[in-house]
Design a protein around this motif. Sequence first.
Motif: not given
Length: 391
Positions: A242, A248, A251, A262, A264
């Motif tokens: 990301i 962003r 997210l 989540v 990431h």
Amino acid sequence: MKLVLIEFDYHAEVLRDTCLLLSKAEVDVYLLTTDKIWRQVALKEENLPRFTVNLVNRRSKIPAFVSAKLDEIHKMDLVLLNTLASHYQYFARTDFRIPLALRIHNTQTYLGKKVRFDFGSGWQDWKYNLRHIFGKSIGKLDWYYRKKFLQKVNFFVFPSRAMVSFAQNNHQYASKVNDIVLPLTFYHPLESEQHDTKSRVSVVIPGTVEKKRRDYKIVVEALRSMDAHDLGKIALCLLGKIDDWYGREILNELLGLEGLEVRHFSDFVPQDAFEQAMRRADFLLLPLQSKARYQIYREYYGSSKISGGESAMIKYGKPAMIPSFYKVDDALTEHALFFDSANELRGLLEKAASHKTEASDGKWEQFGIEKTARKTKEILESLVEKDKSAS
């Protein structure tokens, strides 16, 4: 069989799996690639006993590098270009005395009857467009020499039947578009990892979190419409870096959903972390856009172009949730769950959370290395025989 395998541009992962398949098939391979790509392939020549690996350290040296190898190349049976996205002028002007097969990754760009442009929308896209147009289209006449080279190719090979169908309906080169599907990858069984005590269902979205090729908004909308109880049963992994405002933003929206776990990454995902996530995965989620962009040209996922997510299904043996416009090969249909809207995606996620999905998580052995290697060798040998018959 003796094969020349060439990759000077990218697709290192495809090259790696092709090398493993050819090694298993016991094909003699004369490989030409770059130092950089070979490092990404991460195979050792001593583990590939029937390979002769030739490396060039600078892209500007590629024409002289290939020319110096032509005598050896002409002792082989067939040239397979894993990718050709540069040096069109050299390859168009070089006389290869053995048949050429080109793996097509972008059917509309290479074989479409009409040129379809896609210039993107943002400032970064337009900076790229200007460099491409003046540096390649005008400066190197790539469009002209690519067409000249394609006229020399004996066989086009494709990664999927959907791409074959697209080529047959939209092609410029009637006699060269055969029904030839050459595998990109094979099933790499990974030992599954036990779920945590919360028994969350792991849903993995592979690839960089970006707007051009994927629709993450439909994912957010689908998850947002689920209740907290069902969200508490799902662990979502964004398996790609990301690095822009869109990623962003997505997210932050996902992190704001109560109950959802989540995972990431802010940078490039290392291979060991990628495989660990795939080991944990119960499902892949491929929220693809229908339209894709290659250089300055328009492509279409599921018809003119394959998604890397389809290869990931085969490679890791994972069922996937996919937009219904995307045409997977028949052998993958039982492993695919299709959706047209956020509401339909929510339904698939709810079933997954309740372990009531209809997707099959077995029968991946049909994509195993032995069978796929044998198929790969048979296809390549058939091209040599076709060329001999046509002579």
